[in-house]
Design a protein around this motif. Sequence first.
Motif, PDB file in Angstrom:
ATOM      1  N   UNK A 149       0.858  -1.191   0.000  1.00  0.00           N
ATOM      2  CA  UNK A 149       0.000   0.000   0.000  1.00  0.00           C
ATOM      3  C   UNK A 149       0.892   1.238   0.000  1.00  0.00           C
ATOM      4  N   UNK A 150       0.513   2.213  -0.807  1.00  0.00           N
ATOM      5  CA  UNK A 150       1.289   3.461  -0.839  1.00  0.00           C
ATOM      6  C   UNK A 150       0.369   4.631  -1.174  1.00  0.00           C
ATOM      7  N   UNK A 151       0.998   5.806  -1.292  1.00  0.00           N
ATOM      8  CA  UNK A 151       0.244   7.032  -1.536  1.00  0.00           C
ATOM      9  C   UNK A 151      -0.487   7.027  -2.877  1.00  0.00           C
ATOM     10  N   UNK A 152      -1.598   7.749  -2.944  1.00  0.00           N
ATOM     11  CA  UNK A 152      -2.251   7.959  -4.242  1.00  0.00           C
ATOM     12  C   UNK A 152      -2.066   9.394  -4.708  1.00  0.00           C
ATOM     13  N   UNK A 153      -1.539  10.265  -3.810  1.00  0.00           N
ATOM     14  CA  UNK A 153      -1.519  11.685  -4.192  1.00  0.00           C
ATOM     15  C   UNK A 153      -0.257  12.452  -3.792  1.00  0.00           C
ATOM     16  N   UNK A 154       0.692  11.789  -3.113  1.00  0.00           N
ATOM     17  CA  UNK A 154       1.892  12.520  -2.674  1.00  0.00           C
ATOM     18  C   UNK A 154       3.167  11.782  -3.070  1.00  0.00           C
ATOM     19  N   UNK A 155       3.212  11.252  -4.293  1.00  0.00           N
ATOM     20  CA  UNK A 155       4.421  10.504  -4.663  1.00  0.00           C
ATOM     21  C   UNK A 155       5.495  11.445  -5.213  1.00  0.00           C
ATOM     22  N   UNK A 156       6.710  10.953  -5.326  1.00  0.00           N
ATOM     23  CA  UNK A 156       7.785  11.658  -6.035  1.00  0.00           C
ATOM     24  C   UNK A 156       8.745  10.584  -6.577  1.00  0.00           C
ATOM     25  N   UNK A 157       9.812  11.013  -7.193  1.00  0.00           N
ATOM     26  CA  UNK A 157      10.691  10.051  -7.868  1.00  0.00           C
ATOM     27  C   UNK A 157      11.265   9.026  -6.887  1.00  0.00           C
ATOM     28  N   UNK A 158      11.673   9.481  -5.704  1.00  0.00           N
ATOM     29  CA  UNK A 158      12.268   8.546  -4.733  1.00  0.00           C
ATOM     30  C   UNK A 158      11.228   7.553  -4.208  1.00  0.00           C
ATOM     31  N   UNK A 159      10.041   8.064  -3.926  1.00  0.00           N
ATOM     32  CA  UNK A 159       8.978   7.179  -3.425  1.00  0.00           C
ATOM     33  C   UNK A 159       8.663   6.110  -4.475  1.00  0.00           C
ATOM     34  N   UNK A 160       8.654   6.507  -5.737  1.00  0.00           N
ATOM     35  CA  UNK A 160       8.384   5.539  -6.815  1.00  0.00           C
ATOM     36  C   UNK A 160       9.518   4.539  -6.956  1.00  0.00           C
ATOM     37  N   UNK A 161      10.754   5.032  -6.813  1.00  0.00           N
ATOM     38  CA  UNK A 161      11.919   4.138  -6.922  1.00  0.00           C
ATOM     39  C   UNK A 161      11.847   3.036  -5.857  1.00  0.00           C
ATOM     40  N   UNK A 162      11.444   3.421  -4.650  1.00  0.00           N
ATOM     41  CA  UNK A 162      11.347   2.428  -3.563  1.00  0.00           C
ATOM     42  C   UNK A 162      10.305   1.375  -3.901  1.00  0.00           C
ATOM     43  N   UNK A 163       9.156   1.796  -4.398  1.00  0.00           N
ATOM     44  CA  UNK A 163       8.090   0.838  -4.728  1.00  0.00           C
ATOM     45  C   UNK A 163       8.564  -0.102  -5.830  1.00  0.00           C
ATOM     46  N   UNK A 164       9.204   0.450  -6.851  1.00  0.00           N
ATOM     47  CA  UNK A 164       9.670  -0.398  -7.960  1.00  0.00           C
ATOM     48  C   UNK A 164      10.656  -1.449  -7.491  1.00  0.00           C
ATOM     49  N   UNK A 165      11.571  -1.037  -6.594  1.00  0.00           N
ATOM     50  CA  UNK A 165      12.619  -1.959  -6.140  1.00  0.00           C
ATOM     51  C   UNK A 165      12.038  -3.136  -5.361  1.00  0.00           C
ATOM     52  N   UNK A 166      10.857  -2.973  -4.784  1.00  0.00           N
ATOM     53  CA  UNK A 166      10.291  -4.031  -3.942  1.00  0.00           C
ATOM     54  C   UNK A 166       9.515  -5.087  -4.743  1.00  0.00           C
ATOM     55  N   UNK A 167       9.407  -4.850  -6.058  1.00  0.00           N
ATOM     56  CA  UNK A 167       8.811  -5.846  -6.970  1.00  0.00           C
ATOM     57  C   UNK A 167       7.534  -6.484  -6.401  1.00  0.00           C
ATOM     58  N   UNK A 168       6.562  -5.637  -6.178  1.00  0.00           N
ATOM     59  CA  UNK A 168       5.301  -6.118  -5.603  1.00  0.00           C
ATOM     60  C   UNK A 168       4.463  -6.845  -6.655  1.00  0.00           C
ATOM     61  N   UNK A 169       3.643  -7.790  -6.193  1.00  0.00           N
ATOM     62  CA  UNK A 169       2.654  -8.408  -7.084  1.00  0.00           C
ATOM     63  C   UNK A 169       1.521  -7.414  -7.352  1.00  0.00           C
ATOM     64  N   UNK A 170       1.247  -6.578  -6.351  1.00  0.00           N
ATOM     65  CA  UNK A 170       0.181  -5.595  -6.499  1.00  0.00           C
ATOM     66  C   UNK A 170       0.532  -4.363  -5.670  1.00  0.00           C
ATOM     67  N   UNK A 171       0.258  -3.177  -6.218  1.00  0.00           N
ATOM     68  CA  UNK A 171       0.466  -1.927  -5.462  1.00  0.00           C
ATOM     69  C   UNK A 171      -0.906  -1.266  -5.302  1.00  0.00           C
ATOM     70  N   UNK A 172      -1.282  -0.991  -4.060  1.00  0.00           N
ATOM     71  CA  UNK A 172      -2.562  -0.335  -3.782  1.00  0.00           C
ATOM     72  C   UNK A 172      -2.282   1.136  -3.478  1.00  0.00           C
TER      73      UNK A 172
END
Length: 307
Positions: free
Chosen positions: A191-214
Amino acid sequence: MAQSSPLILRLVAFSINAANRAGKIIRDVWSQGELGIVDKGKNDLQTEADRSAQRCIIASLLRQFPNITIIGEEGSSNCEVPSDWLVTESDPSVLQLNCPKEFESVTDKEVVVWVDPLDGTSEYTQGLLEHVTVLVGIAVGSQAVGGIIHQPYYGYASGAESLGRTLWGIKGIGVGGFTPSIPPANQRIIATTRSHSNALAEQAIEALKADKVLCVGGAGHKVLLLMEGKAHAYVFARDGCKRWDTCAPEAVLEAMGGRLTDMRGNQYAYDHNTYHANKGGVLATAKGEDHDWYIRNIPENVRESLK
Ligand SMILES: O=P(O)(O)O[C@H]1[C@H](O)[C@@H](O)[C@H](OP(=O)(O)O)[C@@H](O)[C@H]1O
Ligand SMILES: [Mg+2]
Ligand SMILES: [Mg+2]
Ligand SMILES: [Mg+2]
């Protein structure tokens, strides 16, 4: 109120009812339709529901516990409130619980109550009402010990006649108001933000290779997804969250075996001298034993930039 119960139990028991009352105010403001929206900064809204819910909670708490420290998101507020906003009763079942030895003799002076009267304000103004929570976190010294998470619109999607529920947790005792569920094995749902992301926040999500991101709103709502077994982790690799967003969720999550820290694995301090901003981001896991895996897999440049 049973004055013989330890302070920590009396605070949780009373805050359950105060959060419920605040939830009714939030529903009333919404149905009256005059939200009174103010932008406190950039992408940081406040409504009449935030203001009124905070006044209800703080005025009620101060009547019962005049010597504790209370820090609310919406700043110092006028404690003259309509008499029907003043809560006087406590949840009786919590008063009967056995208090862990370490919290039995906690005094007023050691307590800080962190109040987020409406978490998910932006979603509230957009009608995403199930993302909204009322958060009351109770810290002893620097530690988040008790938490109340009230969902004023629980049951809204299914058309329930009576809306709302209140979940609570106390470290060393456990949780109440819901039945915890474990997220599915062999999957990674984040689970992560729907309205306050930035490049670093996105990089962290990508690195974790989730099956699903909410991508959902509200710090309380994201932690609720972990508590209900709908997500394994809440990952927010940037600044923006505050102590009132995390104190209650941390206490409830940790009371059921989860963990909430910054992106480097350090716990936030909740004493009255602490900073309000959670500058190190937020990493929460449904199963505390998974926490280190997430920290190891967050790119080093992300962790380093969130000191
Ligand atoms: O109480 P509010 O201001 O609604 O709390 C905010 C949080 O501070 C913020 O971190 C959350 O951001 P994301 O949803 O983008 O993660 C926001 O939803 C609110 O809960
Ligand atoms: Mg806000
Ligand atoms: Mg909030
Ligand atoms: Mg808020």
